[in-house]
Write an enzyme that holds these catalytic residues in place. Structure first.
Site, PDB file in Angstrom:
ATOM      1  N   GLU A  78      -8.173  -4.667   5.816  1.00  0.00           N
ATOM      2  CA  GLU A  78      -8.097  -4.429   4.377  1.00  0.00           C
ATOM      3  C   GLU A  78      -7.013  -5.293   3.725  1.00  0.00           C
ATOM      4  O   GLU A  78      -7.180  -5.783   2.619  1.00  0.00           O
ATOM      5  CB  GLU A  78      -7.851  -2.936   4.118  1.00  0.00           C
ATOM      6  CG  GLU A  78      -9.088  -2.122   4.497  1.00  0.00           C
ATOM      7  CD  GLU A  78      -8.846  -0.635   4.646  1.00  0.00           C
ATOM      8  OE1 GLU A  78      -9.131   0.089   3.701  1.00  0.00           O
ATOM      9  OE2 GLU A  78      -8.370  -0.209   5.708  1.00  0.00           O
ATOM     10  N   ARG A 125     -11.262  16.783   7.562  1.00  0.00           N
ATOM     11  CA  ARG A 125     -12.058  17.083   6.357  1.00  0.00           C
ATOM     12  C   ARG A 125     -13.488  17.478   6.731  1.00  0.00           C
ATOM     13  O   ARG A 125     -14.076  16.879   7.633  1.00  0.00           O
ATOM     14  CB  ARG A 125     -12.114  15.855   5.445  1.00  0.00           C
ATOM     15  CG  ARG A 125     -10.818  15.616   4.691  1.00  0.00           C
ATOM     16  CD  ARG A 125     -10.886  14.339   3.875  1.00  0.00           C
ATOM     17  NE  ARG A 125      -9.843  13.423   4.289  1.00  0.00           N
ATOM     18  CZ  ARG A 125      -9.775  12.143   3.941  1.00  0.00           C
ATOM     19  NH1 ARG A 125     -10.698  11.617   3.167  1.00  0.00           N
ATOM     20  NH2 ARG A 125      -8.781  11.389   4.366  1.00  0.00           N
ATOM     21  N   HIS A 185     -12.741   3.496   0.449  1.00  0.00           N
ATOM     22  CA  HIS A 185     -12.751   2.521   1.562  1.00  0.00           C
ATOM     23  C   HIS A 185     -13.501   1.245   1.168  1.00  0.00           C
ATOM     24  O   HIS A 185     -13.973   0.513   2.049  1.00  0.00           O
ATOM     25  CB  HIS A 185     -13.462   3.071   2.822  1.00  0.00           C
ATOM     26  CG  HIS A 185     -12.756   4.205   3.493  1.00  0.00           C
ATOM     27  ND1 HIS A 185     -13.440   5.267   4.031  1.00  0.00           N
ATOM     28  CD2 HIS A 185     -11.458   4.437   3.754  1.00  0.00           C
ATOM     29  CE1 HIS A 185     -12.588   6.119   4.581  1.00  0.00           C
ATOM     30  NE2 HIS A 185     -11.372   5.633   4.415  1.00  0.00           N
ATOM     31  N   ASN A 234       0.870  -1.182   0.000  1.00  0.00           N
ATOM     32  CA  ASN A 234       0.000   0.000   0.000  1.00  0.00           C
ATOM     33  C   ASN A 234       0.908   1.233   0.000  1.00  0.00           C
ATOM     34  O   ASN A 234       1.484   1.590   1.020  1.00  0.00           O
ATOM     35  CB  ASN A 234      -0.877  -0.049   1.262  1.00  0.00           C
ATOM     36  CG  ASN A 234      -1.810   1.135   1.363  1.00  0.00           C
ATOM     37  OD1 ASN A 234      -1.777   2.062   0.557  1.00  0.00           O
ATOM     38  ND2 ASN A 234      -2.651   1.113   2.385  1.00  0.00           N
ATOM     39  N   ARG A 264      -2.777  -2.211  -3.182  1.00  0.00           N
ATOM     40  CA  ARG A 264      -3.938  -1.342  -2.955  1.00  0.00           C
ATOM     41  C   ARG A 264      -3.832  -0.154  -3.916  1.00  0.00           C
ATOM     42  O   ARG A 264      -2.805   0.521  -3.980  1.00  0.00           O
ATOM     43  CB  ARG A 264      -3.936  -0.831  -1.530  1.00  0.00           C
ATOM     44  CG  ARG A 264      -5.093   0.094  -1.317  1.00  0.00           C
ATOM     45  CD  ARG A 264      -4.966   0.861  -0.047  1.00  0.00           C
ATOM     46  NE  ARG A 264      -6.132   1.733   0.086  1.00  0.00           N
ATOM     47  CZ  ARG A 264      -6.110   2.872   0.731  1.00  0.00           C
ATOM     48  NH1 ARG A 264      -5.017   3.294   1.296  1.00  0.00           N
ATOM     49  NH2 ARG A 264      -7.194   3.599   0.825  1.00  0.00           N
TER      50      ARG A 264
END
Ligand code: ADP
Length: 400
Positions: A384, A241, A180, A7, A91
């Site tokens: 993940e 965010r 996600h 990743n 990923r």
């Protein structure tokens, strides 16, 4: 069969080696400050102390070179040679509308990912660099791309289209993509397993609440809606965010502050969210500590965050005509009982009854609602990397 999962971020690289015969983790690590002074690799063979290596790494290829050395090292390694690694799962953040599932990486796939750079300028370039570096260093090993956007490709136009002139969708592919996906897929499958049901028979609202956060509505194993949009800025309030806001705020701030729209977007990405409201931190542990000391803006930030999650849960229960379960995952979802309580409070009317005692738990798969709760509330730690490795095994298995 051993799989390496990679990743790559712009200056970092996370990796794991998994033995997929019994789904066990053999080694994991993190390389930071790639291309900047002070590059460092933190490698961990499971069951042993961390091995830390500081060495100049000018690019991702250098970093992966050190990772491969660590993986084959006599003391810290987990394989005698890289030939024992059957495949690499990468990923990748954005595959646009091109891929609805993971794929074997070919030149065509690389071209498609290059085309998506426009859609994910911060994420796709390092992902591509990581794949190239692995291809150079492991030319015979099959590589698989697992995309954050793929699981959401089942959304229908009524859920992914923005109500702007249709030509912008046609010309620029402006639409909701969602992110996600690997996590939402993993936890919805685990929820089905925990309920002893087939994922095709249940409706799940998944809440991935980490630094970045998103919810998804997963009906019969298929994603029908999600809260992140064209970019990961949309939807829930996050650490830094803003999540969804009235777009007119952007030009209003730009005019008042005498800055450009791109600077406002930067503020919405990096200086907003719970950090922006509280003025304290993006980390929920800090916010709860500040709240305990009477900081009202920290309390307000936590409340705004919870209300937004609640809005999406309600919206998704309406879209799916109810839900069998709500799943909490990622850093906040897995570790923050008081946030889970705030989100689930006053939802008895929707059949959601949290059990305060069962909710007092961290980081393990468990049901945290009352036995009487029509909608089960669950805590499921995300994984993940395991999902990426599983997809990789499946795709490489078909090559034989
Ligand atoms: P990402 O992968 O998006 O960086 P994570 O899923 O690792 O994020 O979540 C990180 C966040 O989880 C931290 O910023 C913090 O707010 C939250 N977190 C981690 N541990 C706890 C805890 N014990 N209590 C409350 N929040 C926590």
């Amino acid at each position: 069969m051993k799989v390496l999962v990679v990743n790559c971020g712009s200056s970092s690289l996370k990796y794991q080696v998994l033995e997929m015969d019994d789904s066990t983790l053999l080694a994991k690590g993190l390389v930071e400050r790639i291309g900047i002074d002070g590059s460092v690799m933190k490698h961990e063979k499971i069951g042993m102390d961390k091995y830390i290596l500081e060495a100049p790494m000018k690019n991702h290829k250098d970093a992966i070179g050190y990772v491969l050395e660590a993986l084959t090292d006599k003391e810290h390694g987990v394989v005698a040679s890289m030939d024992e690694i059957s495949a690499v799962g990468h990923r990748v953040v954005h595959a646009g509308e091109k891929y609805a599932s993971s794929v074997l990486i070919t030149q065509d796939v690389m071209d498609a990912l290059e085309e998506c750079i426009d859609l994910a300028p911060l994420h796709n370039p390092p992902n591509i660099l990581g794949i190239r570096a692995c291809q150079e260093l492991m030319p015979e090993t099959p590589m698989v791309g697992v995309f954050d956007t793929a699981f959401h490709q089942t959304m229908k136009p009524e859920n992914y289209l923005y109500a702007i002139p249709y030509e912008y969708y046609e010309k620029y592919k402006i639409r909701k993509y969602g992110f996600h996906g690997t996590s939402h897929k993993y936890v919805s499958m685990r929820a089905a397993a925990m309920l002893n049901k087939d994922v095709k028979d249940i409706k799940v609202v998944t809440c991935h609440l980490g630094n970045g956060a998103s919810c998804a509505a997963v009906k019969n194993g298929v994603c029908i809606d999600t809260s992140m949009g064209f970019t990961p800025l949309d939807g829930l309030v996050m650490g830094t965010r803003s999540g969804a806001i009235d777009p007119a705020v952007i030009t209003f701030i730009a005019e008042k502050e005498g800055i450009g729209a791109d600077e406002v977007i930067n503020i919405l990405n990096k200086k907003s969210g719970v950090a922006g409201i509280s003025g304290v931190s993006s980390d929920f542990r800090d916010l709860e500590e500040a709240e305990a000391q009477g900081n009202e803006r920290a309390t307000l930030a936590l409340q705004v965050f919870a209300m937004r999650v609640k809005s999406f849960i309600g919206s998704y229960m309406a879209k799916m005509n109810g839900a069998d379960c709500i799943v909490f995952t990622a850093g906040v979802g897995e570790n923050d009982p008081s946030m889970r309580k705030l989100i689930c409070s006053d939802m008895e009317g929707l059949g959601v009854e949290l059990d305060d005692e069962k909710n007092n738990v961290r980081g393990k798969e468990t049901v945290i609602s009352k036995d009487s709760s029509k909608v089960k509330v669950m805590l499921i730690p995300t994984n993940e990397e395991l999902t990426i490795a599983q997809d990789t095994v499946e795709i490489v298995g078909k090559l034989k």
